[in-house]
Scaffold this motif. Structure first.
Motif, PDB file in Angstrom:
ATOM      1  N   ASN A   1     -55.649 -48.739   8.040  1.00 30.67           N
ATOM      2  CA  ASN A   1     -54.767 -49.902   8.206  1.00 30.67           C
ATOM      3  C   ASN A   1     -53.309 -49.472   8.430  1.00 30.67           C
ATOM      4  O   ASN A   1     -52.589 -50.078   9.232  1.00 30.67           O
ATOM      5  N   VAL A   2     -52.945 -48.417   7.687  1.00 28.54           N
ATOM      6  CA  VAL A   2     -51.579 -47.907   7.896  1.00 28.54           C
ATOM      7  C   VAL A   2     -51.440 -47.423   9.338  1.00 28.54           C
ATOM      8  O   VAL A   2     -50.431 -47.645  10.016  1.00 28.54           O
ATOM      9  N   GLN A   3     -52.513 -46.781   9.858  1.00 29.88           N
ATOM     10  CA  GLN A   3     -52.478 -46.285  11.237  1.00 29.88           C
ATOM     11  C   GLN A   3     -52.267 -47.430  12.235  1.00 29.88           C
ATOM     12  O   GLN A   3     -51.539 -47.284  13.217  1.00 29.88           O
ATOM     13  N   VAL A   4     -52.924 -48.559  11.933  1.00 26.68           N
ATOM     14  CA  VAL A   4     -52.744 -49.720  12.837  1.00 26.68           C
ATOM     15  C   VAL A   4     -51.259 -50.088  12.887  1.00 26.68           C
ATOM     16  O   VAL A   4     -50.692 -50.293  13.967  1.00 26.68           O
ATOM     17  N   ILE A   5     -50.667 -50.127  11.701  1.00 26.95           N
ATOM     18  CA  ILE A   5     -49.233 -50.487  11.657  1.00 26.95           C
ATOM     19  C   ILE A   5     -48.408 -49.466  12.457  1.00 26.95           C
ATOM     20  O   ILE A   5     -47.545 -49.820  13.265  1.00 26.95           O
ATOM     21  N   ILE A   6     -48.754 -48.170  12.269  1.00 26.41           N
ATOM     22  CA  ILE A   6     -48.017 -47.125  12.991  1.00 26.41           C
ATOM     23  C   ILE A   6     -48.197 -47.287  14.497  1.00 26.41           C
ATOM     24  O   ILE A   6     -47.232 -47.237  15.279  1.00 26.41           O
ATOM     25  N   ASP A   7     -49.483 -47.506  14.921  1.00 23.88           N
ATOM     26  CA  ASP A   7     -49.754 -47.650  16.370  1.00 23.88           C
ATOM     27  C   ASP A   7     -48.980 -48.819  16.972  1.00 23.88           C
ATOM     28  O   ASP A   7     -48.399 -48.709  18.061  1.00 23.88           O
ATOM     29  N   GLU A   8     -49.018 -49.921  16.254  1.00 27.44           N
ATOM     30  CA  GLU A   8     -48.337 -51.107  16.785  1.00 27.44           C
ATOM     31  C   GLU A   8     -46.822 -50.881  16.850  1.00 27.44           C
ATOM     32  O   GLU A   8     -46.169 -51.325  17.783  1.00 27.44           O
ATOM     33  N   SER A   9     -46.276 -50.194  15.838  1.00 24.88           N
ATOM     34  CA  SER A   9     -44.832 -49.906  15.879  1.00 24.88           C
ATOM     35  C   SER A   9     -44.528 -49.024  17.076  1.00 24.88           C
ATOM     36  O   SER A   9     -43.503 -49.184  17.739  1.00 24.88           O
ATOM     37  N   GLU A  10     -45.460 -48.099  17.349  1.00 28.92           N
ATOM     38  CA  GLU A  10     -45.258 -47.212  18.497  1.00 28.92           C
ATOM     39  C   GLU A  10     -45.221 -48.019  19.806  1.00 28.92           C
ATOM     40  O   GLU A  10     -44.390 -47.790  20.675  1.00 28.92           O
ATOM     41  N   ARG A  11     -46.155 -48.965  19.909  1.00 33.00           N
ATOM     42  CA  ARG A  11     -46.179 -49.815  21.113  1.00 33.00           C
ATOM     43  C   ARG A  11     -44.852 -50.554  21.271  1.00 33.00           C
ATOM     44  O   ARG A  11     -44.302 -50.654  22.361  1.00 33.00           O
ATOM     45  N   LEU A  12     -44.406 -51.055  20.115  1.00 35.61           N
ATOM     46  CA  LEU A  12     -43.122 -51.769  20.131  1.00 35.61           C
ATOM     47  C   LEU A  12     -42.001 -50.857  20.615  1.00 35.61           C
ATOM     48  O   LEU A  12     -41.210 -51.223  21.474  1.00 35.61           O
ATOM     49  N   SER A  13     -41.980 -49.648  20.038  1.00 37.90           N
ATOM     50  CA  SER A  13     -40.854 -48.780  20.386  1.00 37.90           C
ATOM     51  C   SER A  13     -40.955 -48.327  21.836  1.00 37.90           C
ATOM     52  O   SER A  13     -39.944 -48.163  22.520  1.00 37.90           O
ATOM     53  N   GLU A  14     -42.189 -48.147  22.347  1.00 40.48           N
ATOM     54  CA  GLU A  14     -42.336 -47.799  23.778  1.00 40.48           C
ATOM     55  C   GLU A  14     -41.772 -48.906  24.667  1.00 40.48           C
ATOM     56  O   GLU A  14     -41.062 -48.651  25.645  1.00 40.48           O
ATOM     57  N   LEU A  15     -42.120 -50.130  24.279  1.00 46.99           N
ATOM     58  CA  LEU A  15     -41.654 -51.282  25.059  1.00 46.99           C
ATOM     59  C   LEU A  15     -40.122 -51.331  25.081  1.00 46.99           C
ATOM     60  O   LEU A  15     -39.493 -51.494  26.133  1.00 46.99           O
ATOM     61  N   VAL A  16     -39.554 -51.146  23.892  1.00 41.77           N
ATOM     62  CA  VAL A  16     -38.087 -51.189  23.798  1.00 41.77           C
ATOM     63  C   VAL A  16     -37.482 -50.043  24.606  1.00 41.77           C
ATOM     64  O   VAL A  16     -36.487 -50.215  25.321  1.00 41.77           O
ATOM     65  N   ASP A  17     -38.128 -48.852  24.539  1.00 41.22           N
ATOM     66  CA  ASP A  17     -37.644 -47.705  25.317  1.00 41.22           C
ATOM     67  C   ASP A  17     -37.627 -48.026  26.808  1.00 41.22           C
ATOM     68  O   ASP A  17     -36.669 -47.711  27.520  1.00 41.22           O
ATOM     69  N   ASP A  18     -38.740 -48.630  27.259  1.00 38.48           N
ATOM     70  CA  ASP A  18     -38.829 -48.984  28.686  1.00 38.48           C
ATOM     71  C   ASP A  18     -37.679 -49.896  29.088  1.00 38.48           C
ATOM     72  O   ASP A  18     -37.012 -49.687  30.101  1.00 38.48           O
ATOM     73  N   ILE A  19     -37.463 -50.914  28.277  1.00 33.93           N
ATOM     74  CA  ILE A  19     -36.416 -51.891  28.616  1.00 33.93           C
ATOM     75  C   ILE A  19     -35.049 -51.202  28.636  1.00 33.93           C
ATOM     76  O   ILE A  19     -34.242 -51.401  29.543  1.00 33.93           O
ATOM     77  N   LEU A  20     -34.835 -50.337  27.637  1.00 30.83           N
ATOM     78  CA  LEU A  20     -33.554 -49.622  27.577  1.00 30.83           C
ATOM     79  C   LEU A  20     -33.364 -48.732  28.795  1.00 30.83           C
ATOM     80  O   LEU A  20     -32.286 -48.683  29.398  1.00 30.83           O
ATOM     81  N   SER A  21     -34.442 -48.026  29.128  1.00 29.14           N
ATOM     82  CA  SER A  21     -34.349 -47.091  30.242  1.00 29.14           C
ATOM     83  C   SER A  21     -34.046 -47.824  31.541  1.00 29.14           C
ATOM     84  O   SER A  21     -33.212 -47.388  32.340  1.00 29.14           O
ATOM     85  N   ILE A  22     -34.703 -48.965  31.736  1.00 29.39           N
ATOM     86  CA  ILE A  22     -34.429 -49.766  32.941  1.00 29.39           C
ATOM     87  C   ILE A  22     -32.984 -50.249  32.942  1.00 29.39           C
ATOM     88  O   ILE A  22     -32.292 -50.167  33.952  1.00 29.39           O
ATOM     89  N   SER A  23     -32.532 -50.717  31.787  1.00 32.14           N
ATOM     90  CA  SER A  23     -31.177 -51.281  31.800  1.00 32.14           C
ATOM     91  C   SER A  23     -30.138 -50.184  32.002  1.00 32.14           C
ATOM     92  O   SER A  23     -29.118 -50.394  32.644  1.00 32.14           O
ATOM     93  N   LYS A  24     -30.426 -48.983  31.474  1.00 33.13           N
ATOM     94  CA  LYS A  24     -29.514 -47.855  31.708  1.00 33.13           C
ATOM     95  C   LYS A  24     -29.470 -47.519  33.200  1.00 33.13           C
ATOM     96  O   LYS A  24     -28.407 -47.334  33.787  1.00 33.13           O
ATOM     97  N   ALA A  25     -30.678 -47.433  33.781  1.00 32.82           N
ATOM     98  CA  ALA A  25     -30.749 -47.084  35.206  1.00 32.82           C
ATOM     99  C   ALA A  25     -29.993 -48.121  36.019  1.00 32.82           C
ATOM    100  O   ALA A  25     -29.306 -47.806  36.980  1.00 32.82           O
ATOM    101  N   GLN A  26     -30.136 -49.373  35.589  1.00 29.37           N
ATOM    102  CA  GLN A  26     -29.483 -50.467  36.299  1.00 29.37           C
ATOM    103  C   GLN A  26     -27.966 -50.322  36.266  1.00 29.37           C
ATOM    104  O   GLN A  26     -27.280 -50.592  37.238  1.00 29.37           O
ATOM    105  N   GLN A  27     -27.455 -49.868  35.120  1.00 28.17           N
ATOM    106  CA  GLN A  27     -25.999 -49.724  35.011  1.00 28.17           C
ATOM    107  C   GLN A  27     -25.520 -48.375  35.519  1.00 28.17           C
ATOM    108  O   GLN A  27     -24.338 -48.062  35.458  1.00 28.17           O
ATOM    109  N   GLY A  28     -26.458 -47.557  35.977  1.00 26.41           N
ATOM    110  CA  GLY A  28     -26.106 -46.239  36.494  1.00 26.41           C
ATOM    111  C   GLY A  28     -25.630 -45.305  35.396  1.00 26.41           C
ATOM    112  O   GLY A  28     -24.861 -44.376  35.635  1.00 26.41           O
ATOM    113  N   LYS A  29     -26.072 -45.575  34.146  1.00 31.15           N
ATOM    114  CA  LYS A  29     -25.586 -44.760  33.029  1.00 31.15           C
ATOM    115  C   LYS A  29     -26.531 -43.613  32.707  1.00 31.15           C
ATOM    116  O   LYS A  29     -26.231 -42.789  31.843  1.00 31.15           O
TER     117      LYS A  29
END
Ligand code: ADP
Length: 469
Positions: A286-314
Motif C-alpha cells: 500500500n505504501v508503494q501505491v502511494i509512492i507510485d502515485e506521487s511519482e506520477r504526480l511529480s512526473e506530470l508536474v515536471d512535464d508542465i514545468l519543462s514545457i513552460s520553461k521551454a516556452q519562456q526560453g529559459k
C-alpha cells in the motif's frame, strides 16, 4: 508654365529673330531689291522695319515697311531716334529696348521734333489716329548700325509686339482657369474615391478585429477589397483560428490536468486514510501505491514545468560528450527492473558505443518519453529498441506494436497538449506534453526525428544524432 515662363521665353525668341533679320538686312542694304527684301521680312514676322541712311547732316529713308498696327519705329521723335542711334553706337552697333507705345507715341510732338532734327526725313508722321493709343501694347525695338565707307551709317530699326497678342493671352488664361477648376474638382473626386477604396475595407476589418480582441474568434475577415486587404483578412482569419485553437487546447488542458492530478491525489488520499484507520492495511504494497502515485504526480508536474520553461526560453542545455549506446542500455535496464513485475519485455539491439555531443539529461528525457509512450500504447507488453550507427549518425528506434496512429494525426501528435483519441482509455494516462517536449529537445540539438505508424500494427518513433569523435 504659361504664366511664369511664356513672357521670358517669348522675349528671348523674338529678340533672336529680330537680330537675325537685322543681320540679313545689314548684309543686303545695297541690293537693288532691298525694299522688297525689307517688305518680305516684315510680312513674314510681323515686324515694322525702317532702314535709314544717316549722314552728317541728313537722314534718308532707304526702306520702310509698317505691317503691324502700333509699330513704333516709324513714330519715334527725332530725339528718340538720336538716343537710339547713340545707344547703338555705344553698344558696338546693336541696341535693343522695350518700349510702351503710349510713352513714345505723341504724333504731333513727334512730327515737330523729327522735322526739327531730321529735316530731310520723309516718313509718314501724320498718323495721329487715336485708335493707336487704345491698342497700345508693349513692343520691343531693335536697332543695328552699320558704318559704310562713305562715312554714313545704315540704321536698321525693327520693332514688334513683345508679348503674344492680348486675345491669345486671354484665351490661354481663361483656358488655364477652366482647366485648373476642372482638375481641382476632378482631383477632389479622385481623392474621395481612392480614400473610399483604401480606407473603407480597413475600417471594416478594424471593426472585426476589435471583436477578435474581445475574444470573439468567430469573426470572418475574408472580405472584398484590394489584394493587401484580402491578405490581411486571410492572416487575421488564420490568427483567429489559431487563437481559438489555443484557447480550446488550454481549456482542455486545464480539465485534463485537473483530472490527471485528481486521480493520483484521490489514490494517495484513499490509501493514506485506509492505512491510518486500519492497522492491517499498513503494508509495504500500500505504501508503494502511494509512492507510485506521487511519482506520477511529480512526473506530470515536471512535464508542465519543462514545457513552460521551454516556452519562456529559459531552458538551459549542458552539452557534453557521452556514449549514447551505454546511456540507452542503462535506461532500458532500469525500465526492465521497474516493469518486470507488470510483465513488460524490452528488447534492445544496440551498437557497442556511439559517442554524441549533446545534453545527456535531455536526451535521456527524450528516450524516457518515447519509452513511456511505447509502454502505454503497446498491446502485448513488448517494446523493441534499436540503436545503430548509420553514416555519421547514431539512429535510435523505439518500436511498439500497439494500435498505431492514423496518418492524418501524425503531424499533430508533436503539438503541445495534443492527444489522438481523447476518449481512449490509454490517452488518459498522459498529458499530451511528452512528444512536444521530445520535439523541443531534438530540434534544439538539430537532430532529425520522426514516426512511422500503421493502424493495428504499431508505431516506430526514431531520432538521429550526429556522432562526435
Ligand atoms: P501523452 O503524454 O498523452 O502520451 P504525447 O505528446 O507523448 O502525450 O503523445 C501525444 C499523442 O500521440 C498521444 O496522446 C497519443 O494519442 C499519441 N501517441 C504517442 N505515442 C504513441 C504510440 N507509441 N502509439 C500510439 N499513439 C501514440
Amino acid at each position: 508654365m504659361q504664366t511664369l515662363f511664356l513672357d521670358g521665353f517669348y522675349y528671348r525668341n523674338t529678340l533672336k529673330g529680330m537680330e537675325r533679320t537685322a543681320k540679313r538686312l545689314a548684309e543686303e542694304y545695297d541690293a537693288i531689291d532691298f525694299s522688297d527684301i525689307v517688305q518680305e521680312s516684315a510680312l513674314a514676322r510681323q515686324y515694322c522695319i525702317l532702314v535709314l541712311r544717316v549722314g552728317e547732316k541728313s537722314v534718308e529713308t532707304l526702306a520702310s515697311a509698317e505691317v503691324s498696327i502700333g509699330g513704333i519705329v516709324h513714330k519715334l521723335s527725332s530725339s528718340q531716334l538720336e538716343t537710339v542711334y547713340e545707344q547703338s553706337k555705344a553698344g558696338g552697333g546693336d541696341f535693343c529696348a522695350k518700349a510702351f507705345l503710349q510713352t513714345v507715341l505723341n504724333p504731333i510732338y513727334m512730327k515737330r521734333e523729327l522735322v526739327a532734327y531730321l529735316p530731310s526725313y520723309e516718313g509718314d508722321l501724320g498718323n495721329d489716329n487715336p485708335l493707336l493709343l487704345e491698342i497700345a501694347d508693349e513692343r520691343i525695338l531693335f536697332c543695328k548700325l552699320v558704318f559704310t565707307k562713305e562715312n554714313n551709317a545704315i540704321m536698321i530699326l525693327l520693332d514688334t509686339a513683345l508679348s503674344p497678342s492680348a486675345p491669345v493671352m486671354d484665351t490661354l488664361r481663361t483656358q488655364l482657369i477652366a482647366i485648373s477648376v476642372a482638375i481641382f474638382f476632378f482631383s477632389l473626386l479622385l481623392a474621395f474615391l481612392i480614400s473610399e477604396l483604401i480606407s473603407r475595407p480597413i475600417v471594416k476589418i478594424n471593426r472585426k478585429a476589435r471583436l477578435l480582441s474581445e475574444g470573439n474568434y468567430n469573426a470572418d475577415f475574408s472580405g472584398d477589397g484590394y489584394r493587401e486587404i484580402c491578405e490581411l483578412g486571410e492572416t487575421l482569419n488564420d490568427t483567429a483560428e489559431k487563437l481559438s485553437a489555443v484557447e480550446r487546447v488550454q481549456r482542455e488542458l486545464i480539465s485534463n490536468i485537473s483530472h490527471d492530478l485528481r486521480t493520483p491525489l484521490t489514490m494517495i488520499k484513499g490509501y493514506a486514510e485506509v492505512m491510518r484507520d486500519i492497522e492491517s492495511e499498513r503494508t509495504p504494497e500500500n505504501v508503494q501505491v502511494i509512492i507510485d502515485e506521487s511519482e506520477r504526480l511529480s512526473e506530470l508536474v515536471d512535464d508542465i514545468l519543462s514545457i513552460s520553461k521551454a516556452q519562456q526560453g529559459k531552458e538551459k542545455y549542458d552539452l557534453e560528450r557521452f556514449d549514447l549506446a551505454a546511456a540507452l542500455s542503462e535506461t532500458v535496464d532500469r525500465y526492465r527492473r521497474l516493469k518486470r513485475a507488470e510483465g513488460f519485455t524490452f528488447n534492445l539491439s544496440s551498437a557497442p558505443s556511439a559517442t554524441v555531443y549533446a545534453d545527456k539529461g535531455k536526451i535521456l528525457q527524450v528516450i524516457c518519453n518515447l519509452l513511456n509512450n511505447a509502454i502505454n500504447y503497446t498491446k502485448d507488453k513488448e517494446v523493441n529498441i534499436n540503436c545503430f550507427i548509420r553514416g555519421n549518425s547514431v539512429h535510435v528506434d523505439i518500436i511498439d506494436n500497439g494500435e498505431g496512429i492514423p496518418d492524418s494525426e501524425l503531424p499533430n501528435i508533436w503539438q503541445r497538449y495534443y492527444k489522438v483519441d481523447k476518449n481512449h482509455e490509454r490517452s488518459r494516462i498522459g498529458s499530451g506534453l511528452g512528444l512536444s517536449i521530445v520535439r523541443g529537445i531534438l530540434e534544439y540539438h538539430k537532430a532529425s526525428y520522426g514516426v512511422e505508424s500503421k493502424i493495428g500494427e504499431g508505431s516506430r518513433f526514431w531520432f538521429e544524432l550526429p556522432l562526435s569523435k
